[in-house]
Structures are given as C-alpha cells and as structure tokens.
Design an enzyme around this catalytic site. Structure first.
Site, short mmCIF file in Angstrom:
data_model
loop_
_atom_site.label_atom_id
_atom_site.label_comp_id
_atom_site.label_asym_id
_atom_site.label_seq_id
_atom_site.Cartn_x
_atom_site.Cartn_y
_atom_site.Cartn_z
N CYS A 1 0.84 -1.19 0.00
CA CYS A 1 0.00 0.00 0.00
C CYS A 1 0.88 1.24 0.00
O CYS A 1 1.96 1.25 0.57
CB CYS A 1 -0.91 -0.01 1.23
SG CYS A 1 -2.16 1.29 1.21
N ASP A 2 0.40 2.28 -0.66
CA ASP A 2 1.08 3.57 -0.66
C ASP A 2 0.01 4.65 -0.68
O ASP A 2 -1.00 4.52 -1.38
CB ASP A 2 2.00 3.71 -1.87
CG ASP A 2 2.84 4.97 -1.79
OD1 ASP A 2 3.64 5.09 -0.84
OD2 ASP A 2 2.68 5.85 -2.65
N THR A 3 0.21 5.70 0.11
CA THR A 3 -0.80 6.76 0.23
C THR A 3 -0.15 8.12 0.05
O THR A 3 0.96 8.35 0.53
CB THR A 3 -1.46 6.70 1.63
OG1 THR A 3 -2.03 5.40 1.81
CG2 THR A 3 -2.55 7.74 1.78
N GLY B 1 -2.81 3.55 -3.30
CA GLY B 1 -2.71 2.39 -4.16
C GLY B 1 -2.68 1.18 -3.25
O GLY B 1 -2.06 1.21 -2.18
#
Length: 195
Positions: free
Chosen positions: A71-73, A108
């Site tokens: 995950c990436d924010t 994502g």
C-alpha cells in the site's frame, strides 16, 4: 443444520504486509486479519501510489500462496502532492495551504499471490475547516504531524482540523480497509472471516 458459530473459518495463514507502517498494522489488527510484516525492499520516488503499492508487494517476494499486501498513500490538493513534512515550519505551511480546502487522499493497494495480482486505487476526499494561526500553532506543537503525509493524522488531534470526509476513513489513516475486505472476501471467501 448449521448454526452461526459453525460458520467460523479455521485460523487463516497470515497475509504478508509489505510495510513497516504502524498505522497499517493497527488497521489490520482492528479488522482481526492475521499478518506478518516484511519490510519492502523498494525505493519510492515521485509517482503513482498504485505503482508504489505494487512495487512494495513484489519486492518482498511471493513464495507461497499467502497473499502479499502493498500500500502507498499520498495527499493531493490543487495538483500538489503533499509528502511528509521535515520541519515544524514545513508542517505549518502544508496545513495552512490545506485550510478551508478539499484535498484527495489517494492510496494504491496491491494484493498479490504467485497466481494473480489485484491492483486498485482508492480516493477519499477530506475538507479542512478554516484554520487560525492559533489552530496551526496548537496542532504543530503536538508533534502529531511528524511522519504523516499532508502533515496530519485524522485519527488523532488532526480530527480537529477536518470539517468533512467523503469516502473510507481508514484510507486517510493509511490503508483502504473497505477495499481490502472486499478483495479478501472475493479472493479468499471465508478464509479471513469475510465473504
């Protein structure tokens, strides 16, 4: 005839979390999803959070059937990407520029196994109230901004900055929980208690 208690799944093999984020760990714990943490061997540069999520998941390697979660924010407002503030002055500037505006928290999420890859994007819209100099000074003095994209944490004192939220609250914290639950229910029905 099956009773409700009979529908409980046996303990699931822990998924692999390709992240060292304490917030992501906390969300998985709240959802009672078993997991093991493996630090990703992935260098983030400017770019799409969906690509970063997939890069993180792939970097830890997929050796068995356990799903790997990456995950990436990022926070985006008016075309500007807000990363993590390095100083108090930078945090104050970020927060002041978000005041009275709506910004997007874009994550994502990649869930992968040796046989397939699910890659998705989640967007939550957050509107800050107008902030006074005192509001800014109070929040920056709390230190809560440190290590946070956009220089705030909605699950803490940062909630006092927010007027409205549209979408998944947990996405703003750091992991789009509703999306993850849906994917686990579809790909592993019953295994993690969903679907």
């Amino acid at each position: 005839m099956a009773r409700r208690g009979d529908l409980a799944a046996p303990p699931a093999a822990p998924l692999i979390l390709a992240s060292t984020s304490p917030r992501r760990r906390q969300i998985l714990e709240l959802l009672r999803i078993p997991f093991d943490v493996v630090a990703p061997d992935y260098e983030e540069t400017a770019g799409d959070p969906v690509e970063h999520a997939l890069g993180k998941a792939r970097s830890v390697g997929v050796s068995d059937e356990r799903p790997v979660l990456g995950c990436d924010t990022e926070v985006i407002c008016g075309g500007r990407v807000y990363g993590k503030a390095e100083t108090k002055a930078a945090a104050e500037e970020m927060l002041e520029s978000l005041a009275g505006k709506t910004h997007d928290v874009v994550s994502g999420l990649a869930l992968i196994t040796p046989g397939w890859e699910e890659v998705h994007k989640e967007v939550t819209r957050v509107t800050f109230r107008q902030l006074t100099a005192r509001d800014l000074a109070h929040y920056v003095a709390s230190g809560e901004w440190e290590g946070r994209a956009g220089a705030y944490a909605i699950q803490g004192l940062g909630a006092s900055l927010v007027e409205r939220i549209e979408g998944d609250f947990w996405n703003v914290v750091g992991l789009p929980a509703a999306l993850l639950v849906r994917l686990l229910a579809e790909r592993f029905p019953g295994t993690y208690g969903f679907g």
